[in-house]
Design a protein around this motif. Structure first.
Motif, short mmCIF file in Angstrom:
data_model
loop_
_atom_site.label_atom_id
_atom_site.label_comp_id
_atom_site.label_asym_id
_atom_site.label_seq_id
_atom_site.Cartn_x
_atom_site.Cartn_y
_atom_site.Cartn_z
N UNK A 2 0.84 -1.19 0.00
CA UNK A 2 0.00 0.00 0.00
C UNK A 2 0.88 1.24 0.00
N UNK A 3 0.58 2.16 -0.90
CA UNK A 3 1.34 3.41 -0.95
C UNK A 3 0.95 4.27 0.24
N UNK A 4 1.95 4.83 0.89
CA UNK A 4 1.70 5.71 2.03
C UNK A 4 1.88 7.14 1.60
N UNK A 5 1.00 7.98 2.07
CA UNK A 5 1.08 9.40 1.77
C UNK A 5 1.95 10.04 2.84
N UNK A 6 2.92 10.80 2.42
CA UNK A 6 3.80 11.47 3.36
C UNK A 6 3.10 12.71 3.93
N UNK A 7 3.19 12.88 5.24
CA UNK A 7 2.61 14.07 5.86
C UNK A 7 3.35 15.32 5.41
N UNK A 8 4.59 15.15 4.95
CA UNK A 8 5.39 16.30 4.55
C UNK A 8 4.91 16.87 3.22
N UNK A 9 3.97 16.19 2.60
CA UNK A 9 3.32 16.75 1.42
C UNK A 9 2.44 17.93 1.84
N UNK A 10 1.99 17.92 3.09
CA UNK A 10 1.07 18.94 3.60
C UNK A 10 1.68 19.89 4.62
N UNK A 11 2.75 19.47 5.30
CA UNK A 11 3.34 20.28 6.37
C UNK A 11 4.82 20.48 6.11
N UNK A 12 5.30 21.67 6.47
CA UNK A 12 6.71 21.98 6.23
C UNK A 12 7.63 21.37 7.29
N UNK A 13 7.12 21.18 8.53
CA UNK A 13 7.92 20.57 9.59
C UNK A 13 6.99 20.10 10.70
N UNK A 14 7.56 19.50 11.75
CA UNK A 14 6.75 18.97 12.85
C UNK A 14 6.01 20.06 13.61
N UNK A 15 6.63 21.20 13.77
CA UNK A 15 5.97 22.30 14.47
C UNK A 15 4.71 22.72 13.74
N UNK A 16 4.81 22.87 12.45
CA UNK A 16 3.67 23.23 11.61
C UNK A 16 2.56 22.17 11.72
N UNK A 17 2.96 20.89 11.65
CA UNK A 17 1.99 19.80 11.74
C UNK A 17 1.30 19.79 13.10
N UNK A 18 2.06 19.92 14.19
CA UNK A 18 1.46 19.90 15.52
C UNK A 18 0.57 21.12 15.76
N UNK A 19 0.95 22.26 15.26
CA UNK A 19 0.10 23.44 15.38
C UNK A 19 -1.25 23.18 14.71
#
Length: 64
Positions: A2-19
């Motif tokens: 199964x192909x996994x979608x990278x979260x980094x396609x949507x977020x620039x870094x972990x801080x951005x993702x957690x925000x």
């Protein structure tokens, strides 16, 4: 595979993702409720130390 979608396609870094997560978690849970656990229900595991290593005896619960 199964192909996994990278979260980094949507977020620039972990801080951005957690925000984003902290800001939108309540809306996400409301849109995607999980009324039942995905895990298989089990009884409390029993620790067996009769050997030179520790072993856990886990029994599945039949809720049928």
């Amino acid at each position: 595979k199964q192909d996994r979608v990278s979260v980094w396609k949507y977020f620039c870094d972990q801080t951005c993702m957690h925000d984003f997560i902290y800001k939108h978690i309540e809306q996400f849970v409301q849109l995607h409720p999980r009324p039942e656990a995905l895990e298989t229900p089990i009884e409390d595991p029993v620790k067996d130390t009769s050997n030179y290593y520790t072993m856990w005896n886990i029994k599945e619960v039949d809720n049928a």
